[in-house]
Scaffold this motif. Structure first.
Motif, short mmCIF file in Angstrom:
data_model
loop_
_atom_site.label_atom_id
_atom_site.label_comp_id
_atom_site.label_asym_id
_atom_site.label_seq_id
_atom_site.Cartn_x
_atom_site.Cartn_y
_atom_site.Cartn_z
N PRO A 47 44.57 33.25 16.32
CA PRO A 47 43.83 33.52 17.59
C PRO A 47 43.19 32.20 18.31
O PRO A 47 43.14 32.10 19.59
N ALA A 48 42.54 31.48 17.33
CA ALA A 48 42.11 30.14 18.02
C ALA A 48 43.17 29.26 18.91
O ALA A 48 42.93 28.89 19.99
N ASP A 49 44.34 29.19 18.33
CA ASP A 49 45.43 28.64 18.87
C ASP A 49 45.87 29.13 20.11
O ASP A 49 45.98 28.74 21.27
N ARG A 50 46.17 30.47 20.09
CA ARG A 50 46.45 31.28 21.23
C ARG A 50 45.56 31.38 22.43
O ARG A 50 45.80 31.20 23.44
N ALA A 51 43.80 31.28 22.22
CA ALA A 51 43.11 31.15 23.07
C ALA A 51 43.02 29.72 23.73
O ALA A 51 43.05 29.93 25.01
N ALA A 52 43.45 28.64 23.01
CA ALA A 52 43.26 27.46 23.75
C ALA A 52 44.63 27.27 24.49
O ALA A 52 44.53 26.71 25.68
N ALA A 53 45.89 27.77 23.74
CA ALA A 53 46.94 27.57 24.81
C ALA A 53 46.94 28.41 25.98
O ALA A 53 47.12 28.02 26.98
N GLU A 54 46.44 29.68 26.05
CA GLU A 54 46.19 30.66 27.29
C GLU A 54 45.34 29.98 27.96
O GLU A 54 45.42 29.84 29.29
N HIS A 55 44.35 29.32 27.67
CA HIS A 55 43.30 28.68 28.43
C HIS A 55 44.05 27.36 29.31
O HIS A 55 43.73 27.28 30.58
N LEU A 56 44.92 26.62 28.52
CA LEU A 56 45.42 25.55 29.34
C LEU A 56 46.58 26.28 30.31
O LEU A 56 46.77 25.90 31.44
N LEU A 57 47.19 27.28 29.75
CA LEU A 57 48.29 28.06 30.77
C LEU A 57 47.82 28.44 31.88
O LEU A 57 48.24 28.45 32.93
N SER A 58 46.63 28.74 31.97
CA SER A 58 45.88 29.69 32.92
C SER A 58 45.77 28.53 34.24
O SER A 58 45.77 28.93 35.28
N VAL A 63 52.88 23.95 31.69
CA VAL A 63 52.98 23.61 29.99
C VAL A 63 54.00 24.35 29.14
O VAL A 63 54.84 23.55 28.22
N ARG A 64 54.14 25.62 29.39
CA ARG A 64 55.08 26.40 28.63
C ARG A 64 56.42 25.80 28.98
O ARG A 64 57.38 25.57 28.16
N ILE A 65 57.00 25.67 30.22
CA ILE A 65 58.27 25.31 30.64
C ILE A 65 58.43 23.88 30.04
O ILE A 65 59.50 23.42 29.51
N ALA A 66 57.25 23.12 30.16
CA ALA A 66 57.60 21.53 29.58
C ALA A 66 57.69 21.60 28.19
O ALA A 66 58.65 20.53 27.74
N ALA A 67 57.18 22.45 27.43
CA ALA A 67 57.33 22.41 25.99
C ALA A 67 58.96 23.08 25.52
O ALA A 67 59.27 22.25 24.66
N GLU A 217 43.37 18.08 38.67
CA GLU A 217 43.82 18.95 37.53
C GLU A 217 44.10 18.18 36.13
O GLU A 217 44.56 18.54 35.26
N ARG A 218 44.07 16.78 36.33
CA ARG A 218 44.56 15.92 35.21
C ARG A 218 43.69 15.90 34.10
O ARG A 218 44.20 15.38 32.86
N GLY A 219 42.49 16.37 34.34
CA GLY A 219 41.78 16.30 32.69
C GLY A 219 41.79 17.75 32.19
O GLY A 219 40.97 17.77 31.37
N HIS A 220 42.50 18.66 32.89
CA HIS A 220 42.48 20.25 32.17
C HIS A 220 43.16 20.00 30.66
O HIS A 220 42.35 20.66 29.88
N GLY A 221 44.31 19.48 30.71
CA GLY A 221 45.00 19.40 29.36
C GLY A 221 43.95 18.76 28.08
O GLY A 221 43.55 19.14 26.99
N PRO A 222 43.34 17.47 28.56
CA PRO A 222 42.76 16.64 27.49
C PRO A 222 41.55 17.41 27.17
O PRO A 222 40.92 17.43 26.27
N ALA A 223 40.85 18.04 28.06
CA ALA A 223 39.56 18.94 27.69
C ALA A 223 39.87 20.08 26.83
O ALA A 223 39.05 20.30 26.21
#
Length: 283
Positions: A47-58, A63-67, A217-223
């Protein structure tokens, strides 16, 4: 890109709902390897992984396409290197194993190919048995090691055996260097590893970038990754190009992962996939 297109069979991988994960995996802390697994549509995440990933994807749905584009680049790159005659591969930061791994792609071309996987993540060791199902003619070895300690990597017996004959070796650094802080001098790390490779060897890498993002938007991923077990450092094209200093780049040079010798005509958006990629040859 779907799992079928990537050659990913996940039917053998999942955490049973009623089985607690091993404590050393720290399921309460988002982990880049498990977040990446989630981007690819996998089940080896919490769940912690999914929550962080969804936060970034939002905020960054690309990011998903790039992965997925990065995963496809890995497979094309290994096939290309094997086609050039490489039979020895060092894959650092391999992450959670799936079908279509380096050893599988390489051994499809040369069954006798030898692959050493190195990762510092216990989840990779948990799944390492899946990596040992390659061609009987070749060999696949999994080693716990940290990219930030190149001298230790080069001292490892499995790596030394791979380098000893003096034949060309492919050093693979797919989507791993952006988890190495500037303070650890990632360019010096790559330089030390490449210097140990025999002439005619190759460096293949991919690296996350914010080059195509709006400034705000450049700081979203690192954050998002500040709460994860590894921090994210995105680098621009010039910084990524420095990893290949002294090497001869294969065509088409340093491009986005989706543009590197695609199996299908690239889409217009492929030029803005946020991961740079290239393969360089050591003279």
């Amino acid at each position: 890109m779907t799992d079928d297109q990537l050659g990913v069979d996940r039917s053998w991988m999942s955490w049973a709902d009623d089985t607690p994960p091993p404590a050393e995996l720290h399921p309460e802390i988002p982990h880049p390897a498990r977040m990446y697994d989630y981007y690819l549509g996998g089940k080896d995440n919490f769940p912690a992984d999914r929550a962080a990933a969804e936060h970034l994807l939002s905020s960054s749905p690309m990011v998903r396409i790039a992965a997925r584009a990065n995963r496809a680049f890995l497979q094309r790159a290994v096939r290309e290197l094997a086609g050039l005659g490489v039979r020895r591969f060092i894959d650092v930061g391999t992450g959670i194993p799936t079908a279509g791994n380096t050893h599988e792609m390489a051994q499809q071309v040369h069954p006798e190919s030898q692959v050493v996987y190195l990762d510092n993540d216990p989840i990779v060791l948990v799944h390492s048995r899946a990596l040992l199902s390659g061609s009987a003619a070749g060999s696949t070895t999994v080693v716990q090691a940290d990219l930030r300690e190149p001298a230790q990597i080069l001292k490892d017996p499995a790596v030394q055996r791979l380098l000893a004959p003096g034949e060309p070796v492919a050093l693979l650094l797919f989507a791993i260097l952006h988890f190495v802080d500037d303070a650890d001098d990632p360019h010096a790390i790559v330089r030390e590893l490449v210097e140990a490779l025999p002439p005619g060897s190759y460096l293949a890498l991919s690296h996350g970038t914010a080059d195509f993002l709006p400034q705000d938007e450049r700081g979203h991923g690192p954050a998002v990754y500040r709460s994860a077990s590894a921090q994210l450092t995105l680098r621009d094209k010039e910084q990524v190009a420095r990893f290949f200093e002294g090497l001869e780049l294969l065509e088409p040079g340093l491009v986005t992962v989706a543009q590197w010798r695609p199996d299908q005509p690239p889409a217009q958006t492929d030029a803005h996939t946020g991961i740079w990629a290239a393969i360089g040859r050591k003279r």
